[in-house]
Motif scaffolding. Structure first.
Motif, PDB file in Angstrom:
ATOM      1  N   MET A   1       0.751  -1.394  -0.004  1.00 20.72           N
ATOM      2  CA  MET A   1       0.189   0.190  -0.008  1.00 20.72           C
ATOM      3  C   MET A   1       1.211   1.256  -0.015  1.00 20.72           C
ATOM      4  O   MET A   1       0.552   2.338  -0.756  1.00 20.72           O
ATOM      5  CB  MET A   1      -0.972  -0.050   1.182  1.00 20.72           C
ATOM      6  CG  MET A   1      -1.805   1.056   1.299  1.00 20.72           C
ATOM      7  SD  MET A   1      -2.966   1.292   2.685  1.00 20.72           S
ATOM      8  CE  MET A   1      -3.301  -0.164   3.186  1.00 20.72           C
ATOM      9  N   THR A   2       1.902   1.263   0.629  1.00 23.14           N
ATOM     10  CA  THR A   2       2.728   2.557   0.751  1.00 23.14           C
ATOM     11  C   THR A   2       3.398   2.694  -0.484  1.00 23.14           C
ATOM     12  O   THR A   2       3.712   3.905  -0.910  1.00 23.14           O
ATOM     13  CB  THR A   2       3.919   2.327   2.029  1.00 23.14           C
ATOM     14  OG1 THR A   2       4.577   1.159   1.838  1.00 23.14           O
ATOM     15  CG2 THR A   2       3.090   2.308   3.325  1.00 23.14           C
ATOM     16  N   ALA A   3       3.721   1.693  -1.198  1.00 24.20           N
ATOM     17  CA  ALA A   3       4.351   2.110  -2.791  1.00 24.20           C
ATOM     18  C   ALA A   3       3.372   2.702  -3.442  1.00 24.20           C
ATOM     19  O   ALA A   3       3.851   3.649  -4.330  1.00 24.20           O
ATOM     20  CB  ALA A   3       4.673   0.647  -3.070  1.00 24.20           C
ATOM     21  N   GLU A   4       2.263   2.012  -3.385  1.00 26.92           N
ATOM     22  CA  GLU A   4       1.077   2.925  -4.188  1.00 26.92           C
ATOM     23  C   GLU A   4       0.828   4.372  -3.736  1.00 26.92           C
ATOM     24  O   GLU A   4       0.590   5.273  -4.546  1.00 26.92           O
ATOM     25  CB  GLU A   4      -0.175   2.040  -3.904  1.00 26.92           C
ATOM     26  CG  GLU A   4      -1.450   2.712  -5.023  1.00 26.92           C
ATOM     27  CD  GLU A   4      -1.140   2.680  -6.556  1.00 26.92           C
ATOM     28  OE1 GLU A   4      -2.144   3.169  -7.158  1.00 26.92           O
ATOM     29  OE2 GLU A   4      -0.185   2.176  -7.173  1.00 26.92           O
ATOM     30  N   LEU A   5       1.020   4.626  -2.347  1.00 28.13           N
ATOM     31  CA  LEU A   5       0.808   5.963  -1.967  1.00 28.13           C
ATOM     32  C   LEU A   5       1.996   6.839  -2.513  1.00 28.13           C
ATOM     33  O   LEU A   5       1.823   7.853  -2.854  1.00 28.13           O
ATOM     34  CB  LEU A   5       0.950   5.948  -0.423  1.00 28.13           C
ATOM     35  CG  LEU A   5      -0.305   5.890   0.258  1.00 28.13           C
ATOM     36  CD1 LEU A   5      -0.076   5.498   1.759  1.00 28.13           C
ATOM     37  CD2 LEU A   5      -1.136   7.008   0.102  1.00 28.13           C
ATOM     38  N   LEU A   6       3.468   6.306  -2.649  1.00 28.00           N
ATOM     39  CA  LEU A   6       4.323   6.879  -3.159  1.00 28.00           C
ATOM     40  C   LEU A   6       4.310   7.463  -4.535  1.00 28.00           C
ATOM     41  O   LEU A   6       4.233   8.275  -4.960  1.00 28.00           O
ATOM     42  CB  LEU A   6       5.584   6.236  -3.096  1.00 28.00           C
ATOM     43  CG  LEU A   6       6.928   6.764  -3.474  1.00 28.00           C
ATOM     44  CD1 LEU A   6       7.107   8.180  -3.075  1.00 28.00           C
ATOM     45  CD2 LEU A   6       8.171   5.728  -3.352  1.00 28.00           C
ATOM     46  N   GLU A  33       9.071   3.365   5.070  1.00 27.91           N
ATOM     47  CA  GLU A  33       9.768   2.103   4.712  1.00 27.91           C
ATOM     48  C   GLU A  33      10.091   1.941   3.481  1.00 27.91           C
ATOM     49  O   GLU A  33      10.726   1.025   2.769  1.00 27.91           O
ATOM     50  CB  GLU A  33       8.669   0.884   5.163  1.00 27.91           C
ATOM     51  CG  GLU A  33       8.778   0.384   6.442  1.00 27.91           C
ATOM     52  CD  GLU A  33       7.855  -0.436   7.072  1.00 27.91           C
ATOM     53  OE1 GLU A  33       7.152  -1.244   6.174  1.00 27.91           O
ATOM     54  OE2 GLU A  33       7.744  -0.737   8.297  1.00 27.91           O
ATOM     55  N   VAL A  34       9.127   2.700   2.316  1.00 27.94           N
ATOM     56  CA  VAL A  34       9.624   2.771   0.814  1.00 27.94           C
ATOM     57  C   VAL A  34      10.437   3.563   0.468  1.00 27.94           C
ATOM     58  O   VAL A  34      10.652   4.822   0.950  1.00 27.94           O
ATOM     59  CB  VAL A  34       8.257   2.935   0.125  1.00 27.94           C
ATOM     60  CG1 VAL A  34       8.453   2.862  -1.336  1.00 27.94           C
ATOM     61  CG2 VAL A  34       7.162   2.193   0.675  1.00 27.94           C
ATOM     62  N   ALA A  35      11.443   2.938  -0.130  1.00 31.75           N
ATOM     63  CA  ALA A  35      12.762   3.879  -0.771  1.00 31.75           C
ATOM     64  C   ALA A  35      12.061   4.935  -1.903  1.00 31.75           C
ATOM     65  O   ALA A  35      11.131   4.602  -2.451  1.00 31.75           O
ATOM     66  CB  ALA A  35      13.623   2.971  -1.770  1.00 31.75           C
ATOM     67  N   GLY A  36      12.661   6.118  -1.526  1.00 31.73           N
ATOM     68  CA  GLY A  36      11.920   7.110  -2.181  1.00 31.73           C
ATOM     69  C   GLY A  36      10.850   8.156  -1.464  1.00 31.73           C
ATOM     70  O   GLY A  36      10.359   8.778  -2.141  1.00 31.73           O
ATOM     71  N   SER A  37      10.700   7.455  -0.199  1.00 32.39           N
ATOM     72  CA  SER A  37       9.445   8.233   0.421  1.00 32.39           C
ATOM     73  C   SER A  37       9.632   9.691   0.718  1.00 32.39           C
ATOM     74  O   SER A  37       8.678  10.253   1.064  1.00 32.39           O
ATOM     75  CB  SER A  37       9.066   7.492   1.721  1.00 32.39           C
ATOM     76  OG  SER A  37      10.170   7.307   2.494  1.00 32.39           O
ATOM     77  N   SER A  38      10.852  10.145   0.578  1.00 37.54           N
ATOM     78  CA  SER A  38      11.261  11.606   0.986  1.00 37.54           C
ATOM     79  C   SER A  38      10.674  12.606   0.011  1.00 37.54           C
ATOM     80  O   SER A  38      10.492  13.574   0.069  1.00 37.54           O
ATOM     81  CB  SER A  38      12.770  11.862   1.089  1.00 37.54           C
ATOM     82  OG  SER A  38      13.347  11.539   0.191  1.00 37.54           O
TER      83      SER A  38
END
Length: 154
Positions: A1-6, A33-38
């Protein structure tokens, strides 16, 4: 889900902030937790105490006194405060009773959520997860907060 949010945040150019009480930073941790979340995550506020809600988010003391920390009114003020004290475009808040304990008026497993999006009215909701145990209530609240963010971006 967090990858989709990103992915969606990048697509829309959104930045996210979180204001957490009962989840104690779990929503922010999941987002990072997802790379690139910044690219999407601006900041998180862990405001476990009422004083932290007042100091960090500008939640009015009178609101806390009238409704208590576990209320939709405070969840809304937390989400609005996270937007006001960040560069985010949307913010989600969590405040609840993970347990053990609770009362007849505010039972274990009750979590109030706020979702603030710049330029829109704040949306609030209360979810009764039930007495699942502290860990499971907190994880369920984290997942629900992420789902609220996902729906706001979709």
């Amino acid at each position: 889900m967090t990858a989709e949010l990103l992915r969606l945040a990048r697509y829309w150019g959104y930045r996210v902030a979180v204001a957490e009480s009962c989840t104690g930073g779990m929503v922010g941790a999941a987002l990072t937790e997802v790379a690139g979340s910044s690219d999407m995550f601006d900041r998180g506020f862990v405001t476990y105490s009422n004083q932290a809600k007042i100091d960090m988010l500008g939640v009015p003391e009178a609101l806390l006194a009238e409704f208590g920390a576990v209320s939709e009114a405070v969840a809304a003020a937390m989400a609005e405060g996270a937007l006001a004290h960040s560069t985010a475009d949307l913010a989600v808040s969590t405040t609840g009773i993970a347990g053990p304990g609770g009362s007849e008026f505010k039972p274990e497993g009750r979590v109030c959520f706020g979702l603030a999006v710049k330029g829109k009215a704040v949306v609030v909701e209360t979810v009764e997860f039930g007495a699942l145990g502290r860990d499971r209530v907190r994880k369920a609240a984290r997942d629900h907060a992420l789902e609220l963010l996902l729906r706001a971006m979709a």
